[in-house]
Design a protein around this motif. Sequence first.
Motif, short mmCIF file in Angstrom:
data_model
loop_
_atom_site.label_atom_id
_atom_site.label_comp_id
_atom_site.label_asym_id
_atom_site.label_seq_id
_atom_site.Cartn_x
_atom_site.Cartn_y
_atom_site.Cartn_z
N LEU A 1 0.82 -1.20 0.00
CA LEU A 1 0.00 0.00 0.00
C LEU A 1 0.86 1.26 0.00
O LEU A 1 0.50 2.26 -0.63
N ALA A 2 2.00 1.20 0.67
CA ALA A 2 2.91 2.35 0.66
C ALA A 2 3.40 2.62 -0.75
O ALA A 2 3.45 3.78 -1.20
N GLY A 3 3.78 1.56 -1.47
CA GLY A 3 4.22 1.74 -2.85
C GLY A 3 3.11 2.26 -3.74
O GLY A 3 3.35 3.11 -4.61
N ARG A 4 1.90 1.76 -3.54
CA ARG A 4 0.76 2.17 -4.36
C ARG A 4 0.48 3.66 -4.21
O ARG A 4 0.14 4.35 -5.18
N HIS A 5 0.61 4.17 -2.97
CA HIS A 5 0.27 5.57 -2.71
C HIS A 5 1.49 6.50 -2.69
O HIS A 5 1.32 7.71 -2.54
N GLY A 6 2.66 5.94 -2.87
CA GLY A 6 3.86 6.77 -2.82
C GLY A 6 4.09 7.36 -1.45
O GLY A 6 4.55 8.50 -1.33
N ARG A 7 3.82 6.57 -0.43
CA ARG A 7 3.96 7.02 0.96
C ARG A 7 4.81 6.03 1.74
O ARG A 7 5.09 4.92 1.27
N SER A 8 5.22 6.42 2.93
CA SER A 8 5.97 5.50 3.79
C SER A 8 5.02 4.55 4.48
O SER A 8 3.82 4.83 4.63
#
Length: 272
Positions: A202-209
Amino acid sequence: MDTIELSDGTAIPQLGYGVCLVSDEEIQSAVESALEAGYRSIDTASIYRNEDGVGRALAATGLPREELYVTTKLWATDMGAARTVEAFHASREKLGLDYVDLYLIHWPAPATDAYLESWEVLEELREQGWVRSIGVSNFLPEHLDRVIGLGGSVPVVNQVELHPALRNRETEEANTARGIVTEAWSPLARGAVLADPVIGELAGRHGRSPAQIILRWHLQQGRVVIPKSVTPERIRANIDVFGFELSGEELARIDALDQGLRTGDHPATFNP
């Protein structure tokens, strides 16, 4: 900063800065970094032994008092009528405040059964204007019901351990049924869930940590959350969680990570 209205008519910032395990040597610079990043809610406790440093940081910022929201807590060995009053004012004076926004009973410590007496003192402190709101921490549903059974106030907040590896559903549902806001301590499971593959995806999907994903999960489910860090970059990242949203399916996937994993003590048996 979004706020959540409490049952007593006050409002608490939904995202605050927690200072558990932050040493008194680090605390002033850490809280100053948090306030500079935009936090306005600081959560401490007498047992953290850093209230002096929090007070120094609050004074150094020069922010108006009405912009700040300060929580501290009554330690279990200070429960009982006379000791509660003394402990509260010791905390307030260390913080350098005329009043505290939220005062919590830190643990029920059921072996002593002194939390009911202390709760009545908290009600008096609120009526006297020393504290705006009163609540509890680490209370199970049976502890909540005993407090409510006194016939006075209902706690506005129950601060409990809650994170993807410990959903704590029974307590959260009990809070909601009683009009009590759930506040999550150890919201990132002290880092134990940051490497989970679902969180990473999910972090990769949203570009978040990963930490930002978990904090967003908390916020969208209506909890107050108080992440802790002493690193300025992470302090800033932890408050930068309002520019994206998780879907219902994504929230459910995080919910499913529950393992019943506690990073702290169990409220039914913890008696310091």
